[in-house]
Motif scaffolding. Sequence first.
Motif, PDB file in Angstrom:
ATOM      1  N   ILE A   1       0.842  -1.199   0.000  1.00 47.25           N
ATOM      2  CA  ILE A   1       0.000   0.000   0.000  1.00 47.25           C
ATOM      3  C   ILE A   1       0.877   1.250   0.000  1.00 47.25           C
ATOM      4  O   ILE A   1       0.696   2.153  -0.818  1.00 47.25           O
ATOM      5  N   PHE A   2       1.838   1.292   0.918  1.00 48.46           N
ATOM      6  CA  PHE A   2       2.686   2.479   1.019  1.00 48.46           C
ATOM      7  C   PHE A   2       3.472   2.715  -0.266  1.00 48.46           C
ATOM      8  O   PHE A   2       3.526   3.839  -0.778  1.00 48.46           O
TER       9      PHE A   2
ATOM     10  N   LEU B   1      -9.656   5.306  -2.946  1.00 53.45           N
ATOM     11  CA  LEU B   1      -9.662   3.933  -2.448  1.00 53.45           C
ATOM     12  C   LEU B   1      -9.832   2.950  -3.596  1.00 53.45           C
ATOM     13  O   LEU B   1      -9.104   1.956  -3.686  1.00 53.45           O
ATOM     14  N   SER B   2     -10.749   3.215  -4.508  1.00 50.86           N
ATOM     15  CA  SER B   2     -10.977   2.285  -5.623  1.00 50.86           C
ATOM     16  C   SER B   2      -9.799   2.271  -6.599  1.00 50.86           C
ATOM     17  O   SER B   2      -9.465   1.212  -7.143  1.00 50.86           O
ATOM     18  N   GLU B   3      -9.156   3.411  -6.827  1.00 53.71           N
ATOM     19  CA  GLU B   3      -7.970   3.433  -7.699  1.00 53.71           C
ATOM     20  C   GLU B   3      -6.837   2.624  -7.088  1.00 53.71           C
ATOM     21  O   GLU B   3      -6.169   1.847  -7.770  1.00 53.71           O
ATOM     22  N   LEU B   4      -6.625   2.806  -5.789  1.00 55.85           N
ATOM     23  CA  LEU B   4      -5.581   2.053  -5.093  1.00 55.85           C
ATOM     24  C   LEU B   4      -5.906   0.566  -5.118  1.00 55.85           C
ATOM     25  O   LEU B   4      -5.040  -0.266  -5.400  1.00 55.85           O
TER      26      LEU B   4
ATOM     27  N   LEU C   1      -3.738  -2.672  -6.699  1.00 53.67           N
ATOM     28  CA  LEU C   1      -3.242  -3.731  -5.829  1.00 53.67           C
ATOM     29  C   LEU C   1      -3.927  -5.081  -6.042  1.00 53.67           C
ATOM     30  O   LEU C   1      -3.397  -6.110  -5.649  1.00 53.67           O
ATOM     31  N   ALA C   2      -5.101  -5.072  -6.662  1.00 52.12           N
ATOM     32  CA  ALA C   2      -5.920  -6.279  -6.774  1.00 52.12           C
ATOM     33  C   ALA C   2      -5.321  -7.298  -7.730  1.00 52.12           C
ATOM     34  O   ALA C   2      -4.727  -6.944  -8.746  1.00 52.12           O
TER      35      ALA C   2
ATOM     36  N   LEU D   1     -11.626  -3.760  -0.801  1.00 51.14           N
ATOM     37  CA  LEU D   1     -11.726  -2.339  -0.478  1.00 51.14           C
ATOM     38  C   LEU D   1     -12.013  -2.114   1.004  1.00 51.14           C
ATOM     39  O   LEU D   1     -11.491  -1.171   1.599  1.00 51.14           O
ATOM     40  N   THR D   2     -12.797  -2.990   1.604  1.00 52.67           N
ATOM     41  CA  THR D   2     -13.062  -2.888   3.045  1.00 52.67           C
ATOM     42  C   THR D   2     -11.781  -3.096   3.839  1.00 52.67           C
ATOM     43  O   THR D   2     -11.469  -2.329   4.753  1.00 52.67           O
TER      44      THR D   2
END
Length: 90
Positions: free
Chosen positions: A38-39, A51-54, A58-59, A69-70
């Motif tokens: 994440i970082f 959040l959705s772009e990140l 990562l997905a 996302l949660t």
Amino acid sequence: MRWRANPAVVLKDWGEELVVFCETTGNTHLLDHNGASIFLTLQAGESDLSLSELGGQLAEADANMPALLTALEGQLEELQLLDLVYRTTA
């Protein structure tokens, strides 16, 4: 709401883990694989990420996006408490 990495963080990569020193607080932290991913994704971004772009970056292909996302939101909040990431409104 968008997220960005604190630019005042110094990194040391230890393979699956990442040691970070936050110059803002003077604290050192050991991030596991998820926190490190994440970082590093936020740090590498040219702009703040939602959040959705990140999550999309990562997905894995077969990821359950709502669950991802949660979990991601909870991890971002933990990183924010450590002053490693910032929430932005832009």
